[in-house]
Write a protein that holds these residues in place. Structure first.
Motif, mmCIF file in Angstrom:
data_model
loop_
_atom_site.group_PDB
_atom_site.id
_atom_site.type_symbol
_atom_site.label_atom_id
_atom_site.label_comp_id
_atom_site.label_asym_id
_atom_site.label_seq_id
_atom_site.Cartn_x
_atom_site.Cartn_y
_atom_site.Cartn_z
ATOM 1 N N SER A 220 9.944 -24.524 -9.351
ATOM 2 C CA SER A 220 9.662 -24.888 -10.742
ATOM 3 C C SER A 220 8.431 -24.141 -11.235
ATOM 4 O O SER A 220 7.380 -24.185 -10.593
ATOM 5 N N PRO A 221 8.543 -23.473 -12.381
ATOM 6 C CA PRO A 221 7.369 -22.809 -12.954
ATOM 7 C C PRO A 221 6.525 -23.755 -13.804
ATOM 8 O O PRO A 221 5.595 -23.319 -14.483
ATOM 9 N N GLY A 222 6.827 -25.026 -13.778
ATOM 10 C CA GLY A 222 6.050 -26.002 -14.550
ATOM 11 C C GLY A 222 5.878 -27.264 -13.734
ATOM 12 O O GLY A 222 5.973 -27.246 -12.500
ATOM 13 N N ASP A 223 5.629 -28.347 -14.416
ATOM 14 C CA ASP A 223 5.500 -29.622 -13.714
ATOM 15 C C ASP A 223 6.868 -30.086 -13.228
ATOM 16 O O ASP A 223 7.873 -29.888 -13.899
ATOM 17 N N LEU A 224 6.853 -30.706 -12.068
ATOM 18 C CA LEU A 224 8.105 -31.222 -11.507
ATOM 19 C C LEU A 224 7.857 -32.678 -11.156
ATOM 20 O O LEU A 224 7.063 -32.971 -10.264
ATOM 21 N N HIS A 225 8.494 -33.565 -11.880
ATOM 22 C CA HIS A 225 8.198 -34.977 -11.700
ATOM 23 C C HIS A 225 8.438 -35.426 -10.267
ATOM 24 O O HIS A 225 9.529 -35.270 -9.728
ATOM 25 N N LEU A 226 7.383 -35.919 -9.627
ATOM 26 C CA LEU A 226 7.436 -36.434 -8.251
ATOM 27 C C LEU A 226 7.914 -35.384 -7.250
ATOM 28 O O LEU A 226 8.447 -35.714 -6.210
ATOM 29 N N SER A 227 7.683 -34.124 -7.580
ATOM 30 C CA SER A 227 8.047 -33.018 -6.672
ATOM 31 C C SER A 227 9.492 -33.155 -6.204
ATOM 32 O O SER A 227 9.817 -32.979 -5.043
ATOM 33 N N TYR A 228 10.361 -33.429 -7.115
ATOM 34 C CA TYR A 228 11.628 -34.003 -6.735
ATOM 35 C C TYR A 228 12.825 -33.098 -7.007
ATOM 36 O O TYR A 228 13.331 -33.050 -8.121
ATOM 37 N N ILE A 229 13.238 -32.345 -6.044
ATOM 38 C CA ILE A 229 14.537 -31.673 -6.100
ATOM 39 C C ILE A 229 15.367 -32.366 -5.024
ATOM 40 O O ILE A 229 15.028 -32.309 -3.843
ATOM 41 N N ASP A 230 16.397 -33.053 -5.445
ATOM 42 C CA ASP A 230 17.131 -33.918 -4.518
ATOM 43 C C ASP A 230 18.017 -33.090 -3.588
ATOM 44 O O ASP A 230 19.036 -32.525 -4.010
ATOM 45 N N CYS A 231 17.633 -33.056 -2.307
ATOM 46 C CA CYS A 231 18.353 -32.215 -1.343
ATOM 47 C C CYS A 231 19.767 -32.721 -1.074
ATOM 48 O O CYS A 231 20.607 -31.978 -0.558
ATOM 49 N N ARG A 232 20.048 -33.976 -1.420
ATOM 50 C CA ARG A 232 21.407 -34.496 -1.192
ATOM 51 C C ARG A 232 22.432 -33.702 -1.989
ATOM 52 O O ARG A 232 23.616 -33.677 -1.643
ATOM 53 N N ASN A 233 21.943 -33.060 -3.053
ATOM 54 C CA ASN A 233 22.856 -32.246 -3.872
ATOM 55 C C ASN A 233 23.367 -31.008 -3.137
ATOM 56 O O ASN A 233 24.230 -30.300 -3.655
#
Lengths: 350, 157
Positions: A220-233
């Protein structure tokens, strides 16, 4: 008095003793059909507190760990290494407890679990590497390798305080790239995807330092809420017959969709294609057009294209797939697009 | 028990107390930044819950205005009682600017379109999420953080 001393020393020995758990005695037989390998680093030694809709306080790193374990349990034909970097805690006020957890899954089954002490660095690379080297299945069948980092923004220069328990320990993107390089040597290949699930690391220097070791990077080149990219995807795409590139695009798209479904703040993810982006970045840094973007981090990151019209070459743009949703409020709510690159607002452009 | 024994016993007790205090202080010294960051997050979570529970838009807007203004006042107080270094000043200014921008948008000031009555719950979510994302506390000195903690815990609550 002597008795108390003996008891205390015994407790300390007990706590210091190695407690590696082989949790599956068929571990060595679970080797067949391993096609994917995943490495997860979850940083939890900081403020990761958030409150859900009911006002309950939760720790983001613990929530992420649950989702990573779910991914490990549900990814067939996969080998998964998880490192959880926790806060320092004490037993009976005096005795430090082990602040790192390691999990190893193969074909959905937990085959090893171990707690250990960090040794001096935020990523005590030797500790992590020795575990990977001793556990890894060097099957020739491995097709794809993935690396995930979950945590706060990884600084470009040494910043004290990244770790709450050990504020003097230094950490920066160069340290992480050393670990990624060592892992890529162990797997004897580049990664197929590196995911930097942090704020602001979709910036030229971070991508320049990590892209040599991966075909794609999602950040993310900006803020990412709760550092959250869901790996389950990632579970569905890797079990599909899609090409690698399409698997990764599907993962990025579903991660973006799930982020926008529960946030009102800005969401921007970028998928960088190494073949197109890295040669260009190399030239920009080698020729000194970009310098290391060190600066006062409080000045914040902004879209690079807002600093200069021609800062991003057509090649960089072509190699960057951007997923952007403007925030519902604030100054940026009417800004309809993002270049996919974040630059510190005090960047020096030559 | 003679006097010498009594003195030795008290000295031993004092040394043990000192040791325990030192260890406890050391254990928590590294966590001040986290404590204050968590306090700020808790503050905005409480604000969000109150906004959602409020019956009407006027009450919701009052809660939001009051919460933003009060924290801003806390930081202004901090500036008046503590001489900050440049790094700390940058942090405090950045934080206050963030609060001021949200206050302005809520009330339609400084060129912002005023947040509509039926968007106030979403705005409260936005403020909370923006504060949860804030990644800017890490390099603030322990002294300033302790002062901020005092302000947030004692003055703002």
């Amino acid at each position: 008095m002597k008795r108390i001393l003996i008891i205390l020393i015994s407790i300390q020995f007990f706590l210091l003793s190695c407690n590696k758990n082989i949790v599956n005695d068929k571990a060595n037989s679970i080797t067949g059909n391993i096609k994917n390998r995943m490495f997860f680093i979850i940083h939890g030694d900081g403020s990761y507190l958030f409150h859900n809709q009911n006002g309950n306080a939760l720790e983001a790193d613990q929530e992420i760990l649950k989702k990573v374990i779910y991914t490990a349990q549900n990814s067939n034909n996969s080998e998964v290494f998880i490192f959880h970097l926790k806060k320092e805690k004490h037993f009976l006020f005096f005795f430090p407890k082990k602040d790192r957890d390691f999990y190893h899954f193969r074909n959905g089954q937990l085959i090893a679990e171990e707690s250990y002490f960090s040794k001096g660095n935020i990523l005590s690379t030797n500790s992590e590497m020795s575990k990977v080297k001793s556990e890894i299945n060097n099957s020739q069948d491995i097709i794809h390798n993935y690396f995930f980092y979950y945590g706060h923004e990884i600084p470009e220069t040494d910043v004290i305080g990244y770790n709450s328990s050990y504020p003097d320990r230094k950490f920066n993107i160069d340290s992480l790239s050393v670990l990624i390089k060592m892992l890529s040597e162990v797997i004897n290949d580049r990664f197929d995807l590196i995911t930097l699930s942090t704020c602001n690391n979709g910036n030229p220097y971070s991508i320049y330092k990590t892209l040599p070791y991966s075909r794609f990077i999602l950040a993310s080149p900006g803020d990412l809420h709760l550092s959250y990219i869901d790996c389950r995807n990632l579970i569905n795409p890797i079990n599909s017959s899609l090409s690698l590139e399409n698997q990764i695009i599907k993962f990025a798209q579903t991660s973006f969709d799930s982020l926008i479904s529960h946030t009102n703040t800005i969401v921007v993810l970028s998928l960088y294609n190494s073949n197109l982006v890295f040669p260009e970045l190399q030239e920009l840094f080698d020729n000194g057009k970009f310098s290391k973007l060190a600066g006062n981090k409080y000045e914040g990151f902004i879209d690079c294209s807002r600093l200069s019209d021609n800062l991003l070459s057509p090649q960089l743009k072509a190699g960057t797939k951007v997923y952007y949703r403007a925030p519902m409020f604030g100054k940026m709510k009417n800004i309809k697009s993002h270049s996919g690159w974040g630059c510190p607002s005090n960047i020096i452009i030559r | 028990m003679n006097i010498k024994e009594k003195v030795m016993k008290r000295l031993g007790f004092l040394m043990l107390s000192f040791l325990l205090l030192s260890l406890t202080a050391k254990m928590y010294a590294g966590n001040n930044g986290e404590i204050i960051e968590n306090k700020v997050k808790e503050y905005f979570s409480d604000m969000n819950a109150k906004v959602k529970a409020a019956d009407n838009p006027i009450e919701k807007r009052n809660i939001l205005n009051h919460s933003l203004q009060k924290l801003n006042d806390g930081f202004t107080k901090l500036e008046s009682i503590y001489k900050m270094n440049n790094n700390e000043k940058t942090f405090v200014n950045s934080f206050k600017n963030n609060l001021s921008e949200k206050y302005a948008e809520l009330n339609g000031l400084n060129g912002y379109e005023k947040v509509k009555d039926n968007d106030l719950n979403k705005f409260a979510d936005y403020v909370q999420q923006d504060m949860e994302v804030a990644d800017q506390y890490v390099t603030i000195s322990i002294t300033a953080l302790l002062l901020i903690a005092i302000l947030v815990i004692l003055l703002v609550r």
